[in-house]
Write an enzyme that holds these catalytic residues in place. Structure first.
Site, mmCIF file in Angstrom:
data_model
loop_
_atom_site.group_PDB
_atom_site.id
_atom_site.type_symbol
_atom_site.label_atom_id
_atom_site.label_comp_id
_atom_site.label_asym_id
_atom_site.label_seq_id
_atom_site.Cartn_x
_atom_site.Cartn_y
_atom_site.Cartn_z
ATOM 1 N N TYR A 10 0.826 -1.207 0.000
ATOM 2 C CA TYR A 10 0.000 0.000 0.000
ATOM 3 C C TYR A 10 0.866 1.265 0.000
ATOM 4 C CZ TYR A 10 -3.047 3.617 1.874
ATOM 5 O OH TYR A 10 -3.713 4.789 2.074
ATOM 6 N N VAL A 11 1.773 1.381 0.973
ATOM 7 C CA VAL A 11 2.591 2.599 1.096
ATOM 8 C C VAL A 11 3.546 2.729 -0.079
ATOM 9 C CG1 VAL A 11 4.360 3.775 2.479
ATOM 10 C CG2 VAL A 11 2.419 2.673 3.606
ATOM 11 N N ASN A 214 -0.830 7.616 15.438
ATOM 12 C CA ASN A 214 -1.858 6.582 15.344
ATOM 13 C C ASN A 214 -2.493 6.281 16.698
ATOM 14 O OD1 ASN A 214 -1.760 6.316 12.602
ATOM 15 N ND2 ASN A 214 -0.474 4.501 12.584
ATOM 16 N N ASN A 225 -16.555 7.772 20.677
ATOM 17 C CA ASN A 225 -17.572 6.727 20.797
ATOM 18 C C ASN A 225 -18.119 6.631 22.227
ATOM 19 O OD1 ASN A 225 -17.521 5.998 18.111
ATOM 20 N ND2 ASN A 225 -15.960 4.423 18.397
ATOM 21 N N ARG A 259 1.385 18.669 25.762
ATOM 22 C CA ARG A 259 2.833 18.660 26.000
ATOM 23 C C ARG A 259 3.126 17.904 27.288
ATOM 24 N NH1 ARG A 259 5.142 21.781 22.240
ATOM 25 N NH2 ARG A 259 3.827 23.329 21.219
ATOM 26 N N CYS A 268 -11.484 21.578 38.682
ATOM 27 C CA CYS A 268 -12.370 21.279 37.539
ATOM 28 C C CYS A 268 -12.207 19.871 36.992
ATOM 29 C CB CYS A 268 -12.137 22.297 36.416
ATOM 30 S SG CYS A 268 -12.604 23.984 36.848
ATOM 31 N N LYS A 271 -13.094 16.792 39.395
ATOM 32 C CA LYS A 271 -14.509 16.823 39.771
ATOM 33 C C LYS A 271 -15.409 16.470 38.596
ATOM 34 C CE LYS A 271 -16.425 20.890 39.985
ATOM 35 N NZ LYS A 271 -17.492 20.822 38.949
#
Length: 447
Positions: A10-11, A214, A225, A259, A268, A271
């Site tokens: 493929y590549v 990836n 999802n 990073r 925040c 919780k």
């Protein structure tokens, strides 16, 4: 330029055809005579939109041909691109057998050449593979003449199946890992027709980037999802949530929070993550990815604690106590957790954080300290110099001017544990995650 592409999967097929389209003379190389025969007949060995027509056109223009002979291909090219597969074994270890075979074939062929030959590894490989596999085999073939006969680069691809030709011609970036500017210049010439930023980095960073990319793509799919499942269980339109989420290009779809550093905390993130987990549990929705976030975060804190304890020194100075720089908020600060654990392990602690002025704190911060960590005030140090003088180990918990000053004040024999990772020697070289941040920014700029 004259290019040979080793591996017509493929590549390799897409790379060979697109380089030919850019005007280069390309020969594809594969052990499979059926694949090379198809290329020479103007047909594609793989299914990809537009590829068969492109190969047919390039073969008819005599810019693309194929051969089973590595010797012939090396003789008729100046750059070899290795695009062979690196399949995964049962334990996840990549199989580099094809790279080893091609490296040996190229090495034997290069030995008979007089001029410099450039070898570009485009296969997906883990950091260290170029040096420990490719270079080692070439050295076995060429001995002490390796450096004068061969230049080496790593050039990972960022092509999506079904869109590979467009992705080749307009990728988020052209990433080249090499150790010298002359090789980078040849690669820049090779890709002069590609519409993308040219990024030169180290070989190991280039090797790592495909895996980081990836893994991040897989993470995004699972995150989307799980959020979709949770939205549906709560009667919320997941697609409207997604559309609205994607509108935030400052924090959500950006390089923010991408990073390497230390664990998250504050009032925040912990919780709100707990609230989501509770909602999922109540709705009988399994969200294993979201559930793993706190486990991963706790692991980062444990790594910090273990790093300090591994020094076997007891007098510890902590620079930065709040959950992040430029704030006085101690609520669920990972540094507070680290301090508490080190005290429990028998360490003597001193803490410097001018933003955390205990006498001036009011509201939720004061209540948190009085209830959860009332003894912290006795550990606070008024000036950095005193903390440094009284400590065997310096722990950097927040980045900024005080962190830099603390590191500068340290003397030989004092250990520095920089949890922000800003002062580590490897930070001078762009990390894979920092490169990923640039990758994401480039994607968004071209969207």
């Amino acid at each position: 330029m004259r290019i040979s592409v080793f591996g017509l999967g493929y590549v390799g097929c897409v790379t060979a055809a697109c380089l030919a389209k850019a005007g280069h003379t390309v020969v594809g190389v594969d052990l499979n005579a059926e694949k090379t025969g198809m290329i020479n007949a103007g047909k594609s060995p793989v299914i990809e939109p537009g590829l068969s027509d492109l190969i047919a056109e390039m073969v008819s223009e005599r810019l693309l041909r194929a051969s089973v002979s590595a010797d012939w291909a090396v003789k008729h090219s100046d750059i070899a691109m290795i695009c062979v597969g690196t399949p995964s074994g049962p334990n996840g270890l990549i199989d580099t057998t094809a790279i080893e075979r091609v490296a040996a074939d190229i090495g034997r062929a290069v030995e008979r050449r007089g001029q410099l030959f450039t070898i570009v590894l485009r296969s997906t490989v883990l950091p260290g593979t170029t040096e420990n596999v490719l270079v080692q085999i070439l050295r076995d073939c060429l001995g002490d003449t390796l450096e004068e006969k061969v230049a080496i680069a790593v050039n990972p691809e960022f092509m999506r199946e079904g869109m590979s030709i467009a992705d080749f011609e307009q990728p988020p970036m052209t990433l080249i890992g090499c150790s010298d500017d002359a090789t980078a210049a040849r690669m820049r010439m090779l890709y002069r027709h590609v519409d993308a930023p040219f990024v030169q980095t180290s070989i190991k960073v280039a090797e790592m980037m495909k895996y980081v990319s990836n893994a991040f793509h897989a993470l995004k799919i699972c995150f989307a999802n799980e959020i979709g499942d949770l939205c549906e269980s709560l009667g919320v339109d997941p697609f409207e949530v997604s559309r609205t989420f994607l509108m935030d290009r400052k924090l959500n779809i950006s390089e923010a929070y991408l990073r390497p550093g230390f664990a998250f905390g504050g009032s925040c993130l912990p919780k709100d993550l707990r609230a989501l987990m509770n909602a999922a549990h109540t709705s009988y929705v399994r969200v294993p990815l979201l559930a793993a976030i706190n486990t991963s975060n706790e692991h980062q804190i444990r790594r910090g604690i273990e790093a300090v304890l591994s020094t076997h020194k007891k007098r510890v100075g902590v620079v930065g106590l709040a959950f992040k720089a430029n704030t006085d908020d101690l609520r669920e600060s990972p540094m507070v957790t680290l301090v508490e654990n080190l005290i429990g392990k028998g360490c003597s602690l001193r803490i410097f954080d001018p933003n955390v002025r205990l006498a001036a704190l009011v509201g939720a911060n004061r209540r948190y300290i009085e209830k959860e960590i009332p003894h912290i005030s006795s550990l606070m140090c008024d000036d950095l110099e005193t903390l440094i003088a009284e400590s065997e180990v310096i722990v950097i918990g927040c980045e900024g001017e005080n962190a830099a000053r603390a590191i500068a004040l340290c003397q030989p024999g004092q250990s520095i544990i920089d949890l922000t990772r800003k002062s580590r020697p490897a930070a001078a070289e762009m990390s894979p995650l920092a490169v990923l941040a640039e990758f994401v920014a480039a994607q968004e700029a071209s969207a």
